[in-house]
Design a protein around this motif. Sequence first.
Motif, PDB file in Angstrom:
ATOM      1  N   LEU A   1      -1.719-116.156 -54.791  1.00  0.00           N
ATOM      2  CA  LEU A   1      -0.818-115.270 -55.130  1.00  0.00           C
ATOM      3  C   LEU A   1      -0.209-115.559 -56.517  1.00  0.00           C
ATOM      4  CD1 LEU A   1       1.126-112.713 -54.466  1.00  0.00           C
ATOM      5  CD2 LEU A   1       2.575-114.125 -53.604  1.00  0.00           C
ATOM      6  N   TYR A   2      -0.205-114.689 -57.547  1.00  0.00           N
ATOM      7  CA  TYR A   2       0.644-115.096 -58.667  1.00  0.00           C
ATOM      8  C   TYR A   2       1.336-113.937 -58.666  1.00  0.00           C
ATOM      9  CZ  TYR A   2      -3.587-118.157 -59.780  1.00  0.00           C
ATOM     10  OH  TYR A   2      -4.530-118.828 -59.653  1.00  0.00           O
ATOM     11  N   ALA A   3       2.708-114.417 -58.940  1.00  0.00           N
ATOM     12  CA  ALA A   3       3.859-113.378 -58.762  1.00  0.00           C
ATOM     13  C   ALA A   3       4.937-113.836 -59.705  1.00  0.00           C
ATOM     14  CB  ALA A   3       4.279-112.847 -57.687  1.00  0.00           C
TER      15      ALA A   3
ATOM     16  N   TYR B   1      12.800-109.586 -51.686  1.00  0.00           N
ATOM     17  CA  TYR B   1      12.774-108.229 -51.392  1.00  0.00           C
ATOM     18  C   TYR B   1      11.651-107.567 -52.508  1.00  0.00           C
ATOM     19  CZ  TYR B   1      16.893-107.083 -53.672  1.00  0.00           C
ATOM     20  OH  TYR B   1      17.800-106.898 -54.636  1.00  0.00           O
ATOM     21  N   ASP B   2      10.972-106.724 -52.296  1.00  0.00           N
ATOM     22  CA  ASP B   2      10.210-105.830 -53.260  1.00  0.00           C
ATOM     23  C   ASP B   2      10.670-104.421 -53.369  1.00  0.00           C
ATOM     24  OD1 ASP B   2       8.946-104.208 -51.289  1.00  0.00           O
ATOM     25  OD2 ASP B   2       7.188-105.402 -51.040  1.00  0.00           O
TER      26      ASP B   2
ATOM     27  N   GLU C   1       0.151-106.883 -54.855  1.00  0.00           N
ATOM     28  CA  GLU C   1      -0.126-107.336 -56.261  1.00  0.00           C
ATOM     29  C   GLU C   1       0.763-106.345 -57.236  1.00  0.00           C
ATOM     30  OE1 GLU C   1      -1.695-109.936 -57.363  1.00  0.00           O
ATOM     31  OE2 GLU C   1      -2.641-110.417 -55.588  1.00  0.00           O
ATOM     32  N   ASN C   2       1.293-106.874 -58.247  1.00  0.00           N
ATOM     33  CA  ASN C   2       2.063-106.277 -59.293  1.00  0.00           C
ATOM     34  C   ASN C   2       3.210-105.582 -58.789  1.00  0.00           C
ATOM     35  OD1 ASN C   2       0.066-107.039 -61.128  1.00  0.00           O
ATOM     36  ND2 ASN C   2      -1.438-105.299 -60.074  1.00  0.00           N
ATOM     37  N   ILE C   3       3.813-105.596 -57.742  1.00  0.00           N
ATOM     38  CA  ILE C   3       5.026-105.165 -57.279  1.00  0.00           C
ATOM     39  C   ILE C   3       6.144-106.203 -57.573  1.00  0.00           C
ATOM     40  CG2 ILE C   3       5.242-106.450 -54.968  1.00  0.00           C
ATOM     41  CD1 ILE C   3       5.839-103.480 -53.718  1.00  0.00           C
ATOM     42  N   THR C   4       7.371-105.486 -57.812  1.00  0.00           N
ATOM     43  CA  THR C   4       8.612-106.083 -58.559  1.00  0.00           C
ATOM     44  C   THR C   4       9.135-106.933 -57.464  1.00  0.00           C
ATOM     45  OG1 THR C   4       8.981-104.462 -60.336  1.00  0.00           O
ATOM     46  CG2 THR C   4      10.669-105.991 -59.693  1.00  0.00           C
TER      47      THR C   4
END
Length: 213
Positions: free
Chosen positions: A26-28, A75-76, A97-100
């Motif tokens: 996971l890359y975030a 949290y997202d 993926e790609n969620i804030t």
Amino acid sequence: ERRLDDEKKALYEQLIKKVEECNLCLYAKVYWLGTAVREEEVIDICLPKTAIVNEIFKIIINKLALRPTSKIRLYDVLHCKIQKEYVTNDPIDLIQENITLYAEEIPQDEIELGANDKVIQIYHFIKKPLRTHGIPFKFVINADEHFSKTMLRLRIRLGMNEKDFSKVKGAVVQAQSFAKFQYIDDKVILSDYGLTDELLGLDLVDPNWIAGS
């Protein structure tokens, strides 16, 4: 030619290996919020998808030099509303993926929550509940507290001065449809609403004063 073919094959195998490694991790980016609900720092996360959310908490604590016992909320957010809050033992492959992603240190009043107090979501809108903006956050609604005092605590939480916050109106919003909402008078005791599926919306004309905008 054979040597070139071998080099191409080796390079291709390396690329395949990197792609496979990427798919397993996971890359975030996690946006760390300060006490005034503003983005203070961006924390890059790279963890195996077999890890749990507690590993993210450890990265945050080490990065920001927080107390090891600090309680972190992760949290997202989608469309400026909280979709999911993650707990310590959640597998990180639950994170899309790609969620804030936002994280904060849980406020002390929430840790010491009273028996009849409640934690609800606060979000921001302009005139209509679906015109959302800003960073949503969790907030304690104290039992038997007049809404004027609730708004005072919200002003402090958002780090706004009295003049600018005087433009803000609070409203109870139905979480399911967002079609129904009701502005709240200062004398109302918000805990009397029950607040099961509702959110507390803050209607602010000037979005430049909303935290994080």
